[in-house]
Scaffold this active site. Structure first.
Site, mmCIF file in Angstrom:
data_model
loop_
_atom_site.group_PDB
_atom_site.id
_atom_site.type_symbol
_atom_site.label_atom_id
_atom_site.label_comp_id
_atom_site.label_asym_id
_atom_site.label_seq_id
_atom_site.Cartn_x
_atom_site.Cartn_y
_atom_site.Cartn_z
ATOM 1 N N ALA A 15 69.351 50.937 20.896
ATOM 2 C CA ALA A 15 69.497 50.202 19.237
ATOM 3 C C ALA A 15 71.322 49.600 19.636
ATOM 4 C CB ALA A 15 70.216 51.765 18.878
ATOM 5 N N GLY A 18 71.644 43.853 20.628
ATOM 6 C CA GLY A 18 70.732 43.327 20.190
ATOM 7 C C GLY A 18 69.540 43.701 19.714
ATOM 8 N N GLY A 19 68.691 44.981 19.627
ATOM 9 C CA GLY A 19 67.398 45.653 19.467
ATOM 10 C C GLY A 19 68.192 45.874 17.401
ATOM 11 N N PHE A 119 89.927 32.532 25.433
ATOM 12 C CA PHE A 119 89.425 33.320 26.884
ATOM 13 C C PHE A 119 89.110 32.265 28.166
ATOM 14 C CE2 PHE A 119 86.548 36.968 27.063
ATOM 15 C CZ PHE A 119 87.320 37.872 25.591
ATOM 16 N N ASP A 221 67.469 50.770 32.368
ATOM 17 C CA ASP A 221 66.126 51.791 31.729
ATOM 18 C C ASP A 221 64.635 50.327 31.546
ATOM 19 O OD1 ASP A 221 67.694 53.957 32.531
ATOM 20 O OD2 ASP A 221 67.516 55.291 30.714
ATOM 21 N N GLN A 240 78.073 40.853 37.605
ATOM 22 C CA GLN A 240 79.385 39.879 37.150
ATOM 23 C C GLN A 240 80.827 41.264 37.622
ATOM 24 O OE1 GLN A 240 81.548 39.163 33.576
ATOM 25 N NE2 GLN A 240 81.262 36.993 34.155
ATOM 26 N N HIS A 242 83.769 42.377 37.095
ATOM 27 C CA HIS A 242 85.198 42.010 35.941
ATOM 28 C C HIS A 242 86.134 41.702 36.806
ATOM 29 C CE1 HIS A 242 87.660 41.018 31.813
ATOM 30 N NE2 HIS A 242 86.416 41.174 31.953
ATOM 31 N N LEU A 252 88.336 48.645 31.614
ATOM 32 C CA LEU A 252 88.193 47.551 31.081
ATOM 33 C C LEU A 252 89.319 47.280 30.725
ATOM 34 C CD1 LEU A 252 86.224 44.635 31.555
ATOM 35 C CD2 LEU A 252 86.278 44.806 29.067
ATOM 36 N N GLU A 255 89.744 41.058 28.981
ATOM 37 C CA GLU A 255 90.283 38.709 29.328
ATOM 38 C C GLU A 255 90.642 39.120 28.236
ATOM 39 O OE1 GLU A 255 87.480 37.028 30.308
ATOM 40 O OE2 GLU A 255 87.280 35.515 29.896
ATOM 41 N N ARG A 286 85.374 34.600 35.800
ATOM 42 C CA ARG A 286 85.762 35.157 36.000
ATOM 43 C C ARG A 286 85.206 36.114 37.215
ATOM 44 N NH1 ARG A 286 83.192 39.213 31.363
ATOM 45 N NH2 ARG A 286 85.173 38.716 29.551
ATOM 46 N N HIS A 353 80.619 44.684 35.403
ATOM 47 C CA HIS A 353 81.026 44.901 34.883
ATOM 48 C C HIS A 353 79.213 44.537 33.666
ATOM 49 C CE1 HIS A 353 83.055 44.263 30.668
ATOM 50 N NE2 HIS A 353 82.722 42.872 30.692
ATOM 51 N N ARG A 398 78.603 34.846 34.073
ATOM 52 C CA ARG A 398 78.695 34.820 32.429
ATOM 53 C C ARG A 398 79.915 34.584 32.079
ATOM 54 N NH1 ARG A 398 80.164 38.907 28.016
ATOM 55 N NH2 ARG A 398 80.563 40.579 29.403
ATOM 56 N N SER A 403 78.370 37.752 25.324
ATOM 57 C CA SER A 403 77.263 38.283 25.613
ATOM 58 C C SER A 403 77.359 38.476 23.888
ATOM 59 C CB SER A 403 77.612 39.822 26.218
ATOM 60 O OG SER A 403 76.763 40.788 26.477
HETATM 61 C C1 LIG Z 1 84.063 48.155 28.624
HETATM 62 C C2 LIG Z 1 82.927 46.492 27.894
HETATM 63 C C3 LIG Z 1 83.538 45.612 26.833
HETATM 64 C C4 LIG Z 1 82.877 44.091 27.062
HETATM 65 N N1 LIG Z 1 83.593 43.276 25.997
HETATM 66 C C5 LIG Z 1 82.577 41.824 25.421
HETATM 67 C C6 LIG Z 1 83.652 40.845 24.726
HETATM 68 O O1 LIG Z 1 84.318 41.065 24.278
HETATM 69 N N2 LIG Z 1 82.828 40.493 24.830
HETATM 70 C C7 LIG Z 1 81.415 39.973 24.544
HETATM 71 O O2 LIG Z 1 80.397 39.211 24.312
HETATM 72 N N3 LIG Z 1 80.570 41.198 25.908
HETATM 73 C C8 LIG Z 1 81.240 42.041 26.668
HETATM 74 N N4 LIG Z 1 80.986 42.768 26.913
HETATM 75 C C9 LIG Z 1 79.685 42.751 27.332
HETATM 76 C C10 LIG Z 1 78.559 43.523 25.668
HETATM 77 O O3 LIG Z 1 79.302 44.949 25.579
HETATM 78 C C11 LIG Z 1 77.259 43.523 26.488
HETATM 79 O O4 LIG Z 1 76.712 43.509 27.093
HETATM 80 C C12 LIG Z 1 76.418 44.234 24.683
HETATM 81 O O5 LIG Z 1 76.771 44.607 23.985
HETATM 82 C C13 LIG Z 1 74.945 44.198 25.125
HETATM 83 O O6 LIG Z 1 74.276 44.535 24.021
HETATM 84 P P1 LIG Z 1 72.783 45.479 24.122
HETATM 85 O O7 LIG Z 1 72.180 45.454 22.690
HETATM 86 O O8 LIG Z 1 71.793 44.902 25.042
HETATM 87 O O9 LIG Z 1 73.473 47.229 25.045
HETATM 88 P P2 LIG Z 1 73.765 48.112 24.851
HETATM 89 O O10 LIG Z 1 74.819 48.293 23.220
HETATM 90 O O11 LIG Z 1 74.305 48.981 25.681
HETATM 91 O O12 LIG Z 1 72.570 49.188 23.719
HETATM 92 C C14 LIG Z 1 71.202 50.054 24.926
HETATM 93 C C15 LIG Z 1 70.772 50.520 24.010
HETATM 94 O O13 LIG Z 1 69.571 50.994 24.717
HETATM 95 C C16 LIG Z 1 69.609 52.344 24.561
HETATM 96 N N5 LIG Z 1 68.155 52.563 25.805
HETATM 97 C C17 LIG Z 1 69.004 52.602 26.655
HETATM 98 N N6 LIG Z 1 68.151 53.080 27.608
HETATM 99 C C18 LIG Z 1 67.207 53.677 26.892
HETATM 100 C C19 LIG Z 1 65.798 54.821 27.142
HETATM 101 N N7 LIG Z 1 65.577 55.080 28.012
HETATM 102 N N8 LIG Z 1 65.170 55.174 25.954
HETATM 103 C C20 LIG Z 1 65.931 54.772 24.791
HETATM 104 N N9 LIG Z 1 67.039 54.506 24.266
HETATM 105 C C21 LIG Z 1 67.301 53.359 25.649
HETATM 106 C C22 LIG Z 1 70.882 53.165 24.524
HETATM 107 O O14 LIG Z 1 70.727 53.908 23.583
HETATM 108 C C23 LIG Z 1 71.531 51.907 23.565
HETATM 109 O O15 LIG Z 1 71.016 52.222 22.356
HETATM 110 C C24 LIG Z 1 81.645 44.312 27.365
HETATM 111 C C25 LIG Z 1 81.218 44.916 27.971
HETATM 112 C C26 LIG Z 1 81.694 46.292 28.506
HETATM 113 C C27 LIG Z 1 81.085 47.336 29.111
#
Ligand SMILES: Cc1cc2nc3c(=O)[nH]c(=O)nc-3n(C[C@H](O)[C@H](O)[C@H](O)COP(=O)(O)OP(=O)(O)OC[C@H]3O[C@@H](n4cnc5c(N)ncnc54)[C@H](O)[C@@H]3O)c2cc1C
Length: 587
Positions: A15, A18-19, A119, A221, A240, A242, A252, A255, A286, A353, A398, A403
């Site tokens: 959630a 992306g989800g 950036f 996972d 990556q 950072h 973090l 940037e 980066r 990162h 990246r 992202s």
């Molecule tokens: C500190 C930090 C700062 C960042 N800043 C930036 C930025 O400024 N700009 C940018 O573009 N990107 C940034 N990024 C990268 C970006 O935030 C992430 O790559 C992106 O938000 C990932 O989104 P996602 O939907 O793929 O996963 P996530 O937001 O990580 O969500 C994963 C979901 O999967 C669920 N999940 C995982 N495993 C299981 C399981 N086994 N069973 C059930 N649920 C599960 C979790 O509960 C969660 O809901 C940053 C990353 C970090 C760490």
């Protein structure tokens, strides 16, 4: 099998941004969609994204999606698939405005337009002046996006299974994915969730390394579930680092700080990035800045009593800019370092990162793999988006701000493709009980009684080896040792036992399941890194310091059971414009 059982058109696992973006697309089309998340949705790691989301809106400097595309291809060190990159960069402006309409409170310029900051790796005119392309809500952009997407999903009646842990995909003999076996964390009860389509959006795996910017939940996972379902992972050697994590801790420092005019200095007070990237200096990409910091420290120009970090200066920006544009950063420094960055520079060092690799997909979010006949065959009923997927828009490195864009663009695209898929596949297929039993067996394994090693001990060893043997600089000898050590850890995993066997909210069991996932991924990372004999993006081999396009302009595919690595070509042909052919990457 007497398990609670639910049926949906689509099951979204994860959630984060992306989800939730995919689920919203589906819910708005009145598909029956369930979202499973191991944490309450707005605690997903997207909440932590600080700096912002890229889109060529041209609100601050002249811009075009084509320049953004060039920067992304160059940033990827030419490993990114150019059709997917074009698709993402063209969609960006439209989707930022969509988010604005969904309620994301972006920071504003004087004229009321969305604020954009500079950036790393952003240019005007295909490598010219610095661009300001990152749309920001102060330094809490991910927080703003995640909350708005969650609220919109609630409004659209998406069904949430909060605090349910997905164990494994359900797959039938013909290779169709039919949903997942999930564990209700509160009660310890396994459930079956059946779906005509399943989308993995489980985020990254930064917890592979000791020092990292990621939340405790980022244990890869979904990627590990894909591996266990026989799907290979793509480009896992590209992790990556950072450049600006808080030294010794990892949190973090976005940037965006350098985008606002902050800069790095060594112990001599020298702005050393001028030597490594004379043109863009602190705003090089980066991988370049991380290697520069590492080199400064290694050559004795680090700061502090042990000379093991450099300083990020931002005091000159003034209290107002820091409070208005970087309030979260100020708070992080106050909380973890107990001083005010308005008055003092921040000690920083590269920290793990983002994982560029993941579950291979096409630009519609369909998971693709060499399966029956073709090299990129869609796996029926399975989609993946976000950090767990590899579409591949980030290639070998990246660019910051790409992202949040990736998750929103491909979340929406996957939602649209699933809607079409559901029209053609109107019924659920018969449940594959064998696959469910395998998942339950894996769970039962953690109920074995007796003494053994602890999860904490093994995880600490794994993270330490990964950091020491597969970090910013790599070579054959240390990577061979890494493969050996990870294999040893995999063997030790069988002897790990849980002391706490209770069912109710047993976080020890979750830690064990996550460790199992991390170990599977560590194998993928170290084996792909050992195999790739060149330096490209985040993968830097001291023994092969040059990029080698003749032998290595190709994606890695790691297969679990056999532990071997195969390769497939990079898609160099964009959708409508000319290819950007590989050339030397200078900043
Ligand atoms: C500190 C930090 C700062 C960042 N800043 C930036 C930025 O400024 N700009 C940018 O573009 N990107 C940034 N990024 C990268 C970006 O935030 C992430 O790559 C992106 O938000 C990932 O989104 P996602 O939907 O793929 O996963 P996530 O937001 O990580 O969500 C994963 C979901 O999967 C669920 N999940 C995982 N495993 C299981 C399981 N086994 N069973 C059930 N649920 C599960 C979790 O509960 C969660 O809901 C940053 C990353 C970090 C760490």
């Amino acid at each position: 099998m007497n398990l609670p059982r639910r049926r949906f058109d689509t099951l979204v696992i994860g959630a984060g941004g992306g989800g939730l973006r995919a689920a919203l697309q589906l819910a708005e089309a009145e598909a029956n969609v369930a979202v499973v998340s191991k944490v309450f949705p707005i605690r997903s790691h997207t909440v932590a994204a600080q700096g912002g989301m890229n889109a060529a809106l041209a609100n601050v400097s002249p811009d075009s999606w084509h320049w953004h595309m060039y920067d992304t291809v160059k940033g990827s060190d030419y490993l990114g698939d150019q059709d997917a990159i074009e698709y993402m960069c063209r969609a960006a402006a439209h989707l930022v405005i969509d988010l604005e309409h969904a309620g994301v409170p972006f920071s504003r310029l004087e004229n009321g337009k969305i604020y954009q900051r500079a950036f790393g790796g952003q240019s005007q005119n295909f490598g010219g002046e610095q661009a300001a392309r990152t749309c920001a809500a102060a330094d809490r952009t991910g927080h703003a996006i995640l909350h708005s997407l969650y609220q919109q999903n609630i409004k659209s009646k998406t069904h949430f299974f909060d605090e349910f842990f997905a164990l494994d995909l359900i797959k039938d003999a013909e290779g169709y994915i039919l949903g997942a076996v999930v564990l209700e964390i509160e009660t310890g009860q396994p459930w079956i969730i059946e779906a005509k389509c399943t989308l993995l959006a489980t985020g990254g795996a930064g917890r592979l390394f000791r020092t990292n910017t990621n939340a405790r939940i980022n244990t890869g996972d979904g990627m590990a579930m894909a591996l266990r379902a026989g799907i290979p992972l793509q480009d896992m050697e590209f992790v990556q680092f950072h450049p600006t994590g808080i030294a010794g801790k990892g949190m973090l420092i976005t940037e965006g700080v350098r985008g606002e005019g902050g800069y790095l200095v060594n112990c001599e007070g020298e702005r050393f990035m001028e030597r490594y990237a004379p043109h863009v200096k602190d705003l090089a990409s980066r991988d370049v800045v991380s290697r520069a910091i590492y080199t400064e420290v290694k050559e004795g120009r680090g700061c502090g009593p042990d000379g093991d970090y450099v300083l990020l200066k931002l005091e000159h920006l003034g209290a107002n800019i820091i409070k208005e544009r970087l309030p979260g950063i100020r708070q992080t420094v106050l909380t973890f370092l107990h001083f005010d960055p308005i008055e003092q520079p921040i000690p920083v060092y590269p920290t793990c990162h983002y994982v560029m690799g993941g579950i291979p997909t096409n630009r519609f979010g369909q998971v693709v793999a060499p399966y029956n006949e073709g090299a990129e065959e869609a796996i029926p009923g399975l989609y993946a988006v976000g950090e767990c997927a590899c579409v591949s828009v980030h290639g070998a490195n990246r660019l910051g701000g790409n992202s949040l864009l990736d998750i929103v663009v491909f979340g929406r695209a996957a939602g649209n493709h699933i809607i079409e898929h559901l029209e053609a596949h109107r019924y659920h297929r018969a449940l594959a009980s064998e696959s469910v039993e395998q998942a339950l067996e894996r769970l039962a394994r953690w109920e074995r009684p007796g003494d053994g090693e602890s999860v904490e001990e093994l995880r600490a060893d794994l993270q330490k080896f990964m950091e020491q043997n597969c970090g910013v600089f790599r070579n054959e000898a240390v990577l061979e040792e890494a493969v050996h050590k990870v294999t040893e850890i995999e063997e030790r995993l069988q002897y790990v036992r849980l002391k706490d066997q209770s069912k109710i909210f047993n976080t020890a069991r979750l830690d064990a399941l996550e460790l199992e996932n991390l170990v599977g991924l560590a194998q993928a990372v170290v084996r792909c890194a050992l195999a790739r004999q060149e330096s490209r993006g985040a993968h830097y081999r001291v023994d092969y310091p040059e990029r080698d396009d003749i032998r290595w302009l190709k994606h890695s595919l790691y297969f679990q059971g056999q532990g071997h690595v195969e390769y497939k070509p990079v898609r160099l042909k964009p959708l409508t414009v000319d290819t950007f052919p590989p050339k030397e990457r200078v900043y």
